[in-house]
Design a protein around this motif. Structure first.
Motif, mmCIF file in Angstrom:
data_model
loop_
_atom_site.group_PDB
_atom_site.id
_atom_site.type_symbol
_atom_site.label_atom_id
_atom_site.label_comp_id
_atom_site.label_asym_id
_atom_site.label_seq_id
_atom_site.Cartn_x
_atom_site.Cartn_y
_atom_site.Cartn_z
ATOM 1 N N VAL A 178 -27.677 5.252 -11.461
ATOM 2 C CA VAL A 178 -27.686 6.822 -11.505
ATOM 3 C C VAL A 178 -26.979 7.369 -9.986
ATOM 4 N N VAL A 179 -25.932 7.986 -9.541
ATOM 5 C CA VAL A 179 -25.416 8.413 -8.542
ATOM 6 C C VAL A 179 -25.249 9.919 -8.543
ATOM 7 N N LYS A 180 -25.658 10.474 -7.372
ATOM 8 C CA LYS A 180 -25.319 12.146 -7.573
ATOM 9 C C LYS A 180 -24.184 12.537 -6.745
ATOM 10 N N SER A 181 -23.510 13.488 -7.334
ATOM 11 C CA SER A 181 -21.980 13.815 -6.642
ATOM 12 C C SER A 181 -22.234 14.664 -5.476
ATOM 13 N N GLY A 182 -21.978 14.315 -4.312
ATOM 14 C CA GLY A 182 -22.112 15.247 -3.209
ATOM 15 C C GLY A 182 -23.307 14.719 -2.308
ATOM 16 N N LYS A 183 -24.079 13.778 -2.994
ATOM 17 C CA LYS A 183 -25.342 13.437 -2.245
ATOM 18 C C LYS A 183 -25.355 12.108 -1.937
ATOM 19 N N THR A 184 -25.100 11.006 -2.924
ATOM 20 C CA THR A 184 -25.217 9.618 -2.678
ATOM 21 C C THR A 184 -24.311 9.204 -1.802
ATOM 22 N N GLU A 185 -24.524 8.525 -0.838
ATOM 23 C CA GLU A 185 -23.728 7.995 0.223
ATOM 24 C C GLU A 185 -23.052 6.739 -0.525
ATOM 25 N N ARG A 186 -21.807 6.826 0.080
ATOM 26 C CA ARG A 186 -21.232 5.552 -0.518
ATOM 27 C C ARG A 186 -21.654 4.171 -0.318
ATOM 28 N N LYS A 187 -22.023 4.059 0.728
ATOM 29 C CA LYS A 187 -22.755 2.781 1.208
ATOM 30 C C LYS A 187 -24.032 2.506 0.703
ATOM 31 N N SER A 188 -24.602 3.498 0.101
ATOM 32 C CA SER A 188 -25.861 3.329 -0.603
ATOM 33 C C SER A 188 -25.835 2.802 -1.990
ATOM 34 N N ALA A 189 -24.635 3.356 -2.545
ATOM 35 C CA ALA A 189 -24.346 3.011 -3.875
ATOM 36 C C ALA A 189 -23.788 1.687 -3.968
ATOM 37 N N HIS A 190 -22.791 1.247 -2.874
ATOM 38 C CA HIS A 190 -22.568 -0.180 -2.662
ATOM 39 C C HIS A 190 -23.666 -1.047 -2.789
ATOM 40 N N THR A 191 -24.580 -0.752 -1.767
ATOM 41 C CA THR A 191 -25.604 -1.724 -1.519
ATOM 42 C C THR A 191 -26.500 -1.915 -2.858
ATOM 43 N N ALA A 192 -26.597 -0.717 -3.512
ATOM 44 C CA ALA A 192 -27.441 -0.681 -4.875
ATOM 45 C C ALA A 192 -26.840 -1.552 -5.641
#
Length: 212
Positions: A178-192
């Motif tokens: 789950v990622v949140k528009s406008g909140k989740t950092e792109r780097k964090s999403a890639h790391t996850a």
């Protein structure tokens, strides 16, 4: 999107058309995963906190239950559990207490007014909770749930905070990030994503939350 504890059970699915379509799409993808096999255990995680992970877990489970599938939510976020808040339940006893051998499963699993939906809250916190997820008792617990339920939906802590979600992924058949528009950092999403791939988690897909 409202929290479930703020409304009545019969109003849970009164989502607007866009949100209802999104959650039904997620449900359909989960059911397609299970079309030709016994893939029952689905993990819902996120890169960071406050991204709508527990909300996604709850609505997905409600829709699965509404479709006639016997479903149980297991709150494995032992640091900041939220499932009990979503449904207005107590959390004095739950998963931790069962895995510790303090209480029988029948005493901690909670049924709801929604047919086919059961909930196992996290239960009392413990300093050694991390050991519970790598125990043979937890493995036996998941195996037993597979015999009794069509779907086991696991709510986990954020994937980038601690190793809990990584450990839990070994018991699951599929993972939704789950990622949140406008909140989740792109780097964090890639790391996850990289962490999940490293532990060979079966990533079903990404659920984008909080869009207009």
């Amino acid at each position: 999107m409202y929290l479930m504890g703020e409304t009545k059970y019969e109003d849970y699915l009164n989502l607007d058309e866009i949100n209802l379509k999104a959650f039904n799409g997620l449900k359909a993808n989960i059911q397609l995963l299970n079309a030709d096999s016994e893939k029952k255990v689905i993990m819902i995680t996120s890169a960071e906190s406050s991204e709508g992970r527990s909300t996604t877990t709850s609505y997905l489970s409600l829709l699965l239950a509404k479709s006639g599938k016997k479903t149980i939510i297991v709150d494995c976020d032992l640091k900041k559990p939220n499932i009990h808040n979503m449904f207005g339940l107590t959390n004095d006893k739950g998963l931790v207490n069962y895995l510790s051998g303090d209480v029988l499963f029948e005493k901690v699993v909670k049924t709801t007014e929604i047919k086919n939906l059961s909930i196992l809250t996290s239960g009392a916190s413990t300093l050694n909770y991390a050991e519970l997820f790598v125990s043979s008792r937890f493995n036996e617990f998941i195996i037993s749930l597979k015999k009794d339920y069509d779907y086991i939906i696991i709510d986990t802590p954020p994937i980038t905070i601690g190793a809990d979600a990584e450990v839990l992924s070994r018991y699951t058949d599929g993972c939704v990030l789950v990622v949140k528009s406008g909140k989740t950092e792109r780097k964090s999403a890639h790391t996850a994503k990289e962490i999940l791939q490293k532990v060979h988690a079966n990533i079903i897909g990404v659920f984008l939350n909080g869009t207009d």
